[in-house]
Motif scaffolding. Structure first.
Motif, PDB file in Angstrom:
ATOM      1  N   THR A   2     -32.102 -50.216 -45.890  1.00 17.36           N
ATOM      2  CA  THR A   2     -33.392 -50.064 -45.215  1.00 17.36           C
ATOM      3  C   THR A   2     -34.018 -48.726 -45.605  1.00 17.36           C
ATOM      4  O   THR A   2     -33.387 -47.678 -45.418  1.00 17.36           O
ATOM      5  CB  THR A   2     -33.205 -50.128 -43.687  1.00 17.36           C
ATOM      6  OG1 THR A   2     -32.603 -51.371 -43.350  1.00 17.36           O
ATOM      7  CG2 THR A   2     -34.521 -49.986 -42.958  1.00 17.36           C
ATOM      8  N   SER A   4     -36.056 -45.300 -45.345  1.00 18.70           N
ATOM      9  CA  SER A   4     -36.306 -44.385 -44.229  1.00 18.70           C
ATOM     10  C   SER A   4     -37.509 -43.513 -44.525  1.00 18.70           C
ATOM     11  O   SER A   4     -37.731 -43.117 -45.669  1.00 18.70           O
ATOM     12  CB  SER A   4     -35.091 -43.483 -43.994  1.00 18.70           C
ATOM     13  OG  SER A   4     -33.972 -44.233 -43.624  1.00 18.70           O
ATOM     14  N   GLN A  38     -42.047 -51.575 -32.987  1.00 20.70           N
ATOM     15  CA  GLN A  38     -40.865 -50.834 -32.565  1.00 20.70           C
ATOM     16  C   GLN A  38     -40.658 -51.138 -31.087  1.00 20.70           C
ATOM     17  O   GLN A  38     -41.326 -50.561 -30.235  1.00 20.70           O
ATOM     18  CB  GLN A  38     -41.053 -49.332 -32.762  1.00 20.70           C
ATOM     19  CG  GLN A  38     -41.131 -48.914 -34.211  1.00 20.70           C
ATOM     20  CD  GLN A  38     -41.171 -47.414 -34.329  1.00 20.70           C
ATOM     21  OE1 GLN A  38     -42.073 -46.767 -33.800  1.00 20.70           O
ATOM     22  NE2 GLN A  38     -40.183 -46.853 -35.007  1.00 20.70           N
ATOM     23  N   THR A  62     -46.983 -41.916 -39.560  1.00 16.53           N
ATOM     24  CA  THR A  62     -45.949 -42.195 -38.561  1.00 16.53           C
ATOM     25  C   THR A  62     -45.855 -41.145 -37.458  1.00 16.53           C
ATOM     26  O   THR A  62     -44.886 -41.136 -36.706  1.00 16.53           O
ATOM     27  CB  THR A  62     -44.577 -42.354 -39.245  1.00 16.53           C
ATOM     28  OG1 THR A  62     -44.248 -41.127 -39.911  1.00 16.53           O
ATOM     29  CG2 THR A  62     -44.585 -43.517 -40.226  1.00 16.53           C
ATOM     30  N   ARG A  68     -36.623 -44.859 -34.669  1.00 17.18           N
ATOM     31  CA  ARG A  68     -35.858 -46.106 -34.665  1.00 17.18           C
ATOM     32  C   ARG A  68     -36.390 -47.043 -35.731  1.00 17.18           C
ATOM     33  O   ARG A  68     -37.345 -46.731 -36.423  1.00 17.18           O
ATOM     34  CB  ARG A  68     -35.883 -46.767 -33.285  1.00 17.18           C
ATOM     35  CG  ARG A  68     -37.272 -47.168 -32.819  1.00 17.18           C
ATOM     36  CD  ARG A  68     -37.283 -47.832 -31.491  1.00 17.18           C
ATOM     37  NE  ARG A  68     -36.659 -49.142 -31.575  1.00 17.18           N
ATOM     38  CZ  ARG A  68     -36.584 -49.995 -30.575  1.00 17.18           C
ATOM     39  NH1 ARG A  68     -37.093 -49.686 -29.416  1.00 17.18           N
ATOM     40  NH2 ARG A  68     -36.012 -51.153 -30.717  1.00 17.18           N
ATOM     41  N   LEU A  69     -35.807 -48.198 -35.803  1.00 18.29           N
ATOM     42  CA  LEU A  69     -36.202 -49.226 -36.752  1.00 18.29           C
ATOM     43  C   LEU A  69     -37.594 -49.758 -36.424  1.00 18.29           C
ATOM     44  O   LEU A  69     -37.952 -49.911 -35.257  1.00 18.29           O
ATOM     45  CB  LEU A  69     -35.188 -50.377 -36.680  1.00 18.29           C
ATOM     46  CG  LEU A  69     -35.254 -51.431 -37.769  1.00 18.29           C
ATOM     47  CD1 LEU A  69     -34.823 -50.841 -39.100  1.00 18.29           C
ATOM     48  CD2 LEU A  69     -34.337 -52.588 -37.410  1.00 18.29           C
ATOM     49  N   ALA A  70     -38.367 -50.016 -37.459  1.00 13.71           N
ATOM     50  CA  ALA A  70     -39.677 -50.664 -37.315  1.00 13.71           C
ATOM     51  C   ALA A  70     -39.649 -51.952 -38.130  1.00 13.71           C
ATOM     52  O   ALA A  70     -39.203 -51.959 -39.271  1.00 13.71           O
ATOM     53  CB  ALA A  70     -40.791 -49.748 -37.808  1.00 13.71           C
ATOM     54  N   ARG A  71     -40.103 -53.031 -37.521  1.00 10.58           N
ATOM     55  CA  ARG A  71     -40.201 -54.327 -38.204  1.00 10.58           C
ATOM     56  C   ARG A  71     -41.657 -54.564 -38.550  1.00 10.58           C
ATOM     57  O   ARG A  71     -42.538 -54.367 -37.715  1.00 10.58           O
ATOM     58  CB  ARG A  71     -39.663 -55.428 -37.303  1.00 10.58           C
ATOM     59  CG  ARG A  71     -38.205 -55.248 -36.979  1.00 10.58           C
ATOM     60  CD  ARG A  71     -37.693 -56.299 -36.031  1.00 10.58           C
ATOM     61  NE  ARG A  71     -38.654 -57.390 -35.909  1.00 10.58           N
ATOM     62  CZ  ARG A  71     -38.687 -58.255 -34.922  1.00 10.58           C
ATOM     63  NH1 ARG A  71     -37.833 -58.201 -33.955  1.00 10.58           N
ATOM     64  NH2 ARG A  71     -39.590 -59.205 -34.883  1.00 10.58           N
ATOM     65  N   GLN A  92     -38.378 -54.100 -42.980  1.00  7.85           N
ATOM     66  CA  GLN A  92     -37.850 -53.126 -42.034  1.00  7.85           C
ATOM     67  C   GLN A  92     -37.820 -51.741 -42.655  1.00  7.85           C
ATOM     68  O   GLN A  92     -37.485 -51.595 -43.829  1.00  7.85           O
ATOM     69  CB  GLN A  92     -36.440 -53.513 -41.594  1.00  7.85           C
ATOM     70  CG  GLN A  92     -36.397 -54.807 -40.826  1.00  7.85           C
ATOM     71  CD  GLN A  92     -35.018 -55.122 -40.291  1.00  7.85           C
ATOM     72  OE1 GLN A  92     -34.233 -54.227 -40.013  1.00  7.85           O
ATOM     73  NE2 GLN A  92     -34.726 -56.396 -40.127  1.00  7.85           N
ATOM     74  N   ILE A  93     -38.215 -50.750 -41.846  1.00  5.82           N
ATOM     75  CA  ILE A  93     -38.080 -49.352 -42.227  1.00  5.82           C
ATOM     76  C   ILE A  93     -37.493 -48.600 -41.040  1.00  5.82           C
ATOM     77  O   ILE A  93     -37.643 -49.024 -39.888  1.00  5.82           O
ATOM     78  CB  ILE A  93     -39.419 -48.712 -42.671  1.00  5.82           C
ATOM     79  CG1 ILE A  93     -40.450 -48.741 -41.537  1.00  5.82           C
ATOM     80  CG2 ILE A  93     -39.956 -49.377 -43.925  1.00  5.82           C
ATOM     81  CD1 ILE A  93     -41.736 -47.961 -41.838  1.00  5.82           C
ATOM     82  N   GLU A  94     -36.826 -47.508 -41.324  1.00  5.70           N
ATOM     83  CA  GLU A  94     -36.255 -46.663 -40.282  1.00  5.70           C
ATOM     84  C   GLU A  94     -37.069 -45.380 -40.201  1.00  5.70           C
ATOM     85  O   GLU A  94     -37.378 -44.769 -41.236  1.00  5.70           O
ATOM     86  CB  GLU A  94     -34.801 -46.332 -40.622  1.00  5.70           C
ATOM     87  CG  GLU A  94     -34.081 -45.549 -39.571  1.00  5.70           C
ATOM     88  CD  GLU A  94     -33.638 -46.397 -38.386  1.00  5.70           C
ATOM     89  OE1 GLU A  94     -33.443 -45.828 -37.300  1.00  5.70           O
ATOM     90  OE2 GLU A  94     -33.480 -47.613 -38.541  1.00  5.70           O
TER      91      GLU A  94
END
Length: 104
Positions: A2, A4, A38, A62, A68-71, A92-94
């Protein structure tokens, strides 16, 4: 793995691996938008397109995002039909904390 991004940075995600068949299924569209989720928080993303190169760039500052993780998914409207990218999952990105802080 994932990807970041540090909170406060501009997250950029380039979608550019479309086959002829995939691109013709989504383009031309009447509307295209993307959001990152999120938990219960939704962040709008900027969508920039280059139809000639078959590219879709998603970006968002951002600042204020949760650590946290973002979908993420992309919603395309074409001919009265809604098409999601990716079709069966989410990107997904963190979001992680930066180590350095701004001086005051």
């Amino acid at each position: 793995m994932t990807p970041s991004f540090k909170r406060g940075a501009t997250a950029r995600i380039l979608l550019d691996q479309f086959t002829d068949e995939e691109w013709s299924a989504i383009h031309p569209w009447s509307e295209i938008k993307a959001d990152a989720q999120q938990g219960s928080v939704i962040h709008p993303m900027t969508v920039t397109t280059d139809p000639e190169a078959r590219r879709i760039l998603l970006s968002a500052n951002t600042v204020g995002w949760l650590l946290r993780l973002a979908r993420i998914d992309v919603r395309i409207e074409r001919g009265g039909v809604t098409i999601y990218l990716p079709g069966a999952s989410t990107l997904q990105i963190e979001i992680v904390a930066p180590v350095t802080t701004e001086s005051t």
